[in-house]
Design a protein around this motif. Structure first.
Motif, short mmCIF file in Angstrom:
data_model
loop_
_atom_site.label_atom_id
_atom_site.label_comp_id
_atom_site.label_asym_id
_atom_site.label_seq_id
_atom_site.Cartn_x
_atom_site.Cartn_y
_atom_site.Cartn_z
N ILE A 32 0.84 -1.21 0.00
CA ILE A 32 0.00 0.00 0.00
C ILE A 32 0.87 1.25 0.00
N LEU A 33 1.86 1.29 0.89
CA LEU A 33 2.74 2.46 0.96
C LEU A 33 3.51 2.67 -0.34
N SER A 34 3.90 1.58 -0.99
CA SER A 34 4.65 1.72 -2.24
C SER A 34 3.81 2.42 -3.31
N PHE A 35 2.51 2.21 -3.30
CA PHE A 35 1.64 2.88 -4.27
C PHE A 35 1.58 4.38 -4.02
N PHE A 36 1.68 4.78 -2.74
CA PHE A 36 1.60 6.20 -2.40
C PHE A 36 2.96 6.91 -2.46
N LEU A 37 4.03 6.19 -2.16
CA LEU A 37 5.34 6.83 -2.02
C LEU A 37 6.22 6.76 -3.26
N PHE A 38 5.85 5.94 -4.23
CA PHE A 38 6.62 5.84 -5.47
C PHE A 38 5.77 6.34 -6.63
N SER A 39 6.41 7.03 -7.55
CA SER A 39 5.70 7.58 -8.71
C SER A 39 5.02 6.48 -9.51
N THR A 40 5.77 5.40 -9.77
CA THR A 40 5.22 4.27 -10.50
C THR A 40 5.67 2.98 -9.83
N VAL A 42 7.11 0.63 -11.25
CA VAL A 42 8.44 0.31 -11.80
C VAL A 42 9.54 0.89 -10.90
N ASP A 43 9.29 2.07 -10.32
CA ASP A 43 10.28 2.69 -9.42
C ASP A 43 10.56 1.79 -8.22
N TRP A 44 9.55 1.08 -7.75
CA TRP A 44 9.71 0.21 -6.58
C TRP A 44 10.27 -1.15 -6.99
N VAL A 45 9.79 -1.68 -8.10
CA VAL A 45 10.20 -3.00 -8.56
C VAL A 45 11.68 -3.03 -8.97
N GLN A 46 12.25 -1.87 -9.28
CA GLN A 46 13.67 -1.82 -9.66
C GLN A 46 14.60 -2.30 -8.55
N TYR A 47 14.10 -2.36 -7.32
CA TYR A 47 14.92 -2.81 -6.20
C TYR A 47 14.96 -4.33 -6.06
N PHE A 48 14.33 -5.03 -6.98
CA PHE A 48 14.35 -6.49 -6.99
C PHE A 48 15.16 -6.96 -8.20
N ARG A 49 16.41 -7.31 -7.97
CA ARG A 49 17.26 -7.78 -9.07
C ARG A 49 17.91 -9.10 -8.68
N TRP A 50 17.69 -10.12 -9.50
CA TRP A 50 18.25 -11.43 -9.23
C TRP A 50 19.68 -11.48 -9.76
N LEU A 51 20.63 -11.20 -8.88
CA LEU A 51 22.05 -11.21 -9.22
C LEU A 51 22.75 -12.17 -8.25
N PRO A 52 22.86 -13.45 -8.61
CA PRO A 52 23.38 -14.47 -7.68
C PRO A 52 24.72 -14.13 -7.04
N LYS A 53 25.67 -13.58 -7.81
CA LYS A 53 26.98 -13.25 -7.24
C LYS A 53 26.84 -12.17 -6.16
N GLU A 54 26.04 -11.16 -6.44
CA GLU A 54 25.81 -10.08 -5.47
C GLU A 54 25.07 -10.61 -4.24
N ILE A 55 24.09 -11.47 -4.46
CA ILE A 55 23.34 -12.05 -3.35
C ILE A 55 24.26 -12.88 -2.46
N ARG A 116 13.52 -1.58 4.22
CA ARG A 116 14.48 -1.16 3.17
C ARG A 116 13.74 -0.69 1.92
N GLY A 117 12.78 -1.51 1.46
CA GLY A 117 12.11 -1.24 0.20
C GLY A 117 11.23 -0.01 0.20
N VAL A 118 10.61 0.30 1.34
CA VAL A 118 9.73 1.46 1.39
C VAL A 118 10.32 2.57 2.26
N ILE A 119 10.62 2.27 3.52
CA ILE A 119 11.05 3.32 4.45
C ILE A 119 12.43 3.86 4.11
N GLN A 120 13.41 2.99 3.90
CA GLN A 120 14.77 3.48 3.61
C GLN A 120 14.82 4.22 2.28
#
Length: 194
Positions: A32-40, A42-55, A116-120
């Motif tokens: 719910i907060l992501s809908f209000f605090l992010f323009s789109t 996509v702005d929020w979903v960009q924080y989900f990246r499957w990068l095994p080496k980084e993980i 992290r995803g919303v508050i930070q």
């Protein structure tokens, strides 16, 4: 009535159900907060990246290091310094490994989505890290637990600053909770066999 008194009145099953419901609430709140605090979205979903080496590098290894340091501190300090009123023990002592896996995964996802995803991402590293520690109310009167959760919160927040990847912080958080949940379960089983 104090939180600890309320929790003591719950059965272990009721406590587990309350934990699950609270984590599901955090997921819904995050969405719910992501809908209000992010323009789109996509702005929020960009924080989900499957990068095994980084993980692996920023998620798995720090998670294991945190647990290792925590175990050293548990060995150094008397048990009463790590006693959260027996809540973690009540939650994890009778769970199967599969149940510990599922519950700690739910906790890691829900708390990292929100903190992290919303508050930070919206209010900053410092605010999110302090708020995360304050939400763990039962630790506020236990200096060792409070410092531990603060350090872990700041570390995970810093990892998020470096990677901007929620899969990384979810992994770190999950590894810490999962391994400590298993340790609590094993300690309880060991005490029962003595």
């Amino acid at each position: 009535m104090k939180q600890t008194e309320l929790i003591k009145q719950l059965t272990d099953d009721e406590l587990k159900k309350q934990l699950i419901l609270s984590q599901l609430f955090l997921i819904v709140l995050s969405l719910i907060l992501s809908f209000f605090l992010f323009s789109t979205l996509v702005d929020w979903v960009q924080y989900f990246r499957w990068l095994p080496k980084e993980i692996l590098q920023f998620g798995v290894f720090p998670g294991i290091a945190i647990v290792f340091i925590d175990l050293i501190l548990m060995y150094i300090f008397p048990k009463r310094y790590y006693d959260d009123g027996g809540i973690n023990e009540r939650i994890f002592k009778n769970l199967s490994i599969k149940e510990i896996f599922l519950i700690t995964l739910l906790i890691a996802i829900s708390e990292e989505l929100l903190f992290r995803g919303v508050i930070q991402t919206t209010f900053g590293y410092l605010f999110a890290s302090i708020l995360f520690a304050l939400v763990h109310l039962r630790y506020l009167k236990k200096p060792v637990l409070l410092i531990s959760v603060l350090v872990i919160s700041f570390l995970i927040g810093y990892i998020f600053m470096l990677t901007e990847n929620l899969f990384v912080t979810i992994t770190t958080h999950f590894i810490v909770d999962f391994l400590l949940g298993i340790i609590i379960r094993m300690q309880k089983r060991g005490a029962m066999n003595e």
